[in-house]
Every structure is written in C-alpha cells, then in structure tokens.
Design an enzyme around this catalytic site. Structure first.
Site, PDB file in Angstrom:
ATOM      1  N   ASN A   1     -26.422 -65.061 -14.622  1.00  0.00           N
ATOM      2  CA  ASN A   1     -25.922 -65.864 -13.503  1.00  0.00           C
ATOM      3  C   ASN A   1     -26.222 -65.252 -12.143  1.00  0.00           C
ATOM      4  OD1 ASN A   1     -24.011 -67.807 -12.071  1.00  0.00           O
ATOM      5  ND2 ASN A   1     -22.969 -65.841 -11.727  1.00  0.00           N
TER       6      ASN A   1
ATOM      7  N   VAL B   1     -29.179 -56.027 -11.223  1.00  0.00           N
ATOM      8  CA  VAL B   1     -30.040 -56.612 -12.257  1.00  0.00           C
ATOM      9  C   VAL B   1     -31.521 -56.489 -11.931  1.00  0.00           C
ATOM     10  CG1 VAL B   1     -28.265 -58.215 -13.054  1.00  0.00           C
ATOM     11  CG2 VAL B   1     -29.889 -58.944 -11.269  1.00  0.00           C
TER      12      VAL B   1
ATOM     13  N   LYS C   1     -35.854 -70.735  -8.614  1.00  0.00           N
ATOM     14  CA  LYS C   1     -35.091 -71.430  -9.651  1.00  0.00           C
ATOM     15  C   LYS C   1     -35.995 -72.271 -10.549  1.00  0.00           C
ATOM     16  CE  LYS C   1     -31.039 -69.777  -8.695  1.00  0.00           C
ATOM     17  NZ  LYS C   1     -30.344 -68.881  -9.642  1.00  0.00           N
TER      18      LYS C   1
ATOM     19  N   ALA D   1     -20.648 -61.803 -11.881  1.00  0.00           N
ATOM     20  CA  ALA D   1     -19.341 -62.288 -12.333  1.00  0.00           C
ATOM     21  C   ALA D   1     -18.198 -61.968 -11.386  1.00  0.00           C
ATOM     22  CB  ALA D   1     -19.032 -61.706 -13.716  1.00  0.00           C
TER      23      ALA D   1
ATOM     24  N   TYR E   1     -35.968 -70.145  -2.466  1.00  0.00           N
ATOM     25  CA  TYR E   1     -34.905 -70.361  -3.439  1.00  0.00           C
ATOM     26  C   TYR E   1     -35.324 -71.391  -4.488  1.00  0.00           C
ATOM     27  CZ  TYR E   1     -30.262 -71.421  -5.302  1.00  0.00           C
ATOM     28  OH  TYR E   1     -29.183 -71.614  -6.126  1.00  0.00           O
TER      29      TYR E   1
END
Length: 271
Positions: free
Chosen positions: A102, A76, A171, A13, A167
């Site tokens: 996110n 995270v 995802k 964030a 990547y």
C-alpha cells in the site's frame, strides 16, 4: 482463502487506507504486521508522511481486536529494509500469507516543471517499492503453500490526468506489474490483484490535489473535494479507507480471482 489465523503485512500502514486495511484484516482473523517509513519528511514529498506515533496507533488498534501485531519502521525503496522487515515478521508472527503493498506517494505539477528528483521519488516508492516487497514476500508465501498479494494502485493508473503524469504513470506500472505477477505466480497458488481507489479525503488529496482542483474548478479549497465527487462519481460521494479495506479483504478471500485491477470509485472510473 480462510483468513482466520493468517499472517498479513500492510505497508504504508501508519494512517489512511493502510490503517483501515490493517484493521479490516484483523477483524477478518489475521495477525498483522504494520509497516511504514515512519518519518515526517523524506526531503522531496511535499506533504507530511506517516509518523512513528501514527504507526503505533495502528498497531494498538489491531491488538485491541485480539490479534497478533508487530509494527515495523521500513523504507520500501531500500532492499535491506524490506528483507529485514520480512525476517522480523517471520520471527515475531511465524510466517507470511498476505502482502498488501500500500505504501505510495503523490506529487502534482506539469511535466515541464517536474524535477528529475520528484519523478524518481514517485517511481521509487510507488513502483520499486511494490517490486521489492513482492520479491521478498514470494519465497515466504511459497513456503506457506501459497497466498495473496494485493497491490494498491489507483484510478489514476487507468486514466491519466493533467498535472499528475508521474503519479498516473507509476500507478499504471503497478497495474501492469500486477497482471504479470498474477500469471507468473499462479502455478505457485499465489493470487495477485490490484485495488484502484478513487477519491478519498486523505493527505494526498487534501494537501496535494485540493489546490490543483481548486484552480481548475474555480472553487475554494475547502469545498473542492465535495464538488469534485459530486461531479465525477455516479454515486455522488467520495470513498473511505474502509471501502478500500473491504475490497482488499474480498480479494484476499477470493479463491478464483487473480490479475484484476478492482476499481473502488463510486462510478468515477469505469474501465
């Protein structure tokens, strides 16, 4: 779900999409915990990460809207950091109703030249990080009678692209994990969805994809973003962090939507 008075956590964030989502949720009536690794480098990612100062700016903008906010420095990929983050939210904001996972990174390059450390770091942040946050959040959401999980994936998770195998694969994993969790958590009144952003002029694009696309399209780096979105999107414009925030808020409010991967790409991806 009525968002007034709900408590949301947004990871990654400090800036960009994460900051816009946090501010959007505050506008919608949520108290917001904003989290980020808040360190400039991790030793592997090639562009600067969100800083502690940037995270403080996000928190300040949430508070200016009259909402409760706590800023948390957390990695995270580390279970202890994630659990401490959840405990801090409970102590300072009283519980958790919404998780927006996110936090993510990008690296570009051919598979043949990508290092194992780079591959592992992409999956550690983009996939393991989503898993760890969900695992820690689920008991908290259940304790509040249900809630929402929104995982930020990418259009790259729907269509693989040369030079972005790690990547794209990470995802795609987020999208698949989202579908699995949606079925698993539905009986607990937890809706789980993914957002697939398209093309935003964030650090990921300008510092990683611009050089790659400039070589591909044979145009100057300072022109490549505009040229790319004109060529690749139906609406002829890039997306903004606020576009992604708007879609996230919709998924948090929606009462009968779960298990989807909502694309926000101006027609640049239609699957």
């Amino acid at each position: 779900m009525d968002l007034e008075g709900k408590v949301a956590l947004v990871t990654g964030a400090a800036r960009g999409i994460g900051r816009a989502i946090a501010i959007g949720l505050a506008h919608a009536g949520c108290d917001v915990a904003v989290a980020d690794i808040a360190q400039n480098q991790d030793g592997i990612t090639v562009y600067p990460l969100g800083s502690d100062a940037e995270l403080a700016v996000t928190a300040g903008q949430v508070r200016k809207l009259g909402r409760g906010c706590t800023a948390i420095q957390a990695d995270v990929t580390k279970p202890a950091d994630v659990e401490q983050m959840m405990q801090t939210i409970e102590q300072r904001l009283g519980g958790l109703d919404i998780l927006v996972a996110n936090a993510g990174i990008i690296m570009a390059g051919p598979v043949a030249s990508m290092s194992e450390a780079e591959w592992d770091r992409i999956f550690s942040v983009n996939v393991k990080g989503v898993f760890l946050c969900a695992r820690a959040a689920i008991p908290r959401l259940v304790a509040r009678g249900g809630g929402r999980i929104v995982n930020v994936a990418s259009v790259a998770g729907k269509t693989g692209r040369a030079g972005l195998a790690g990547y794209c694969a990470s995802k795609a994993a987020v999208i698949s994990m989202t579908q699995s969790m949606a079925e698993e958590l539905g009986p607990m009144k937890i809706a789980v969805n993914a957002i697939c952003p398209g093309y935003l002029k964030t650090a990921m694009f300008t510092q990683v994809l611009n050089p790659l696309l400039a070589r591909l399209y044979h145009v100057p780096e300072d022109e490549v973003f505009e040229r790319f979105v004109q060529r690749q999107t139906f609406l002829g414009r890039g997306q903004t962090p606020e576009d992604i925030a708007e879609a996230t808020i919709y998924l948090c409010r929606a009462e009968n939507v779960t298990g989807i991967a909502l694309t926000v790409a101006g027609g640049g991806e239609v699957h």
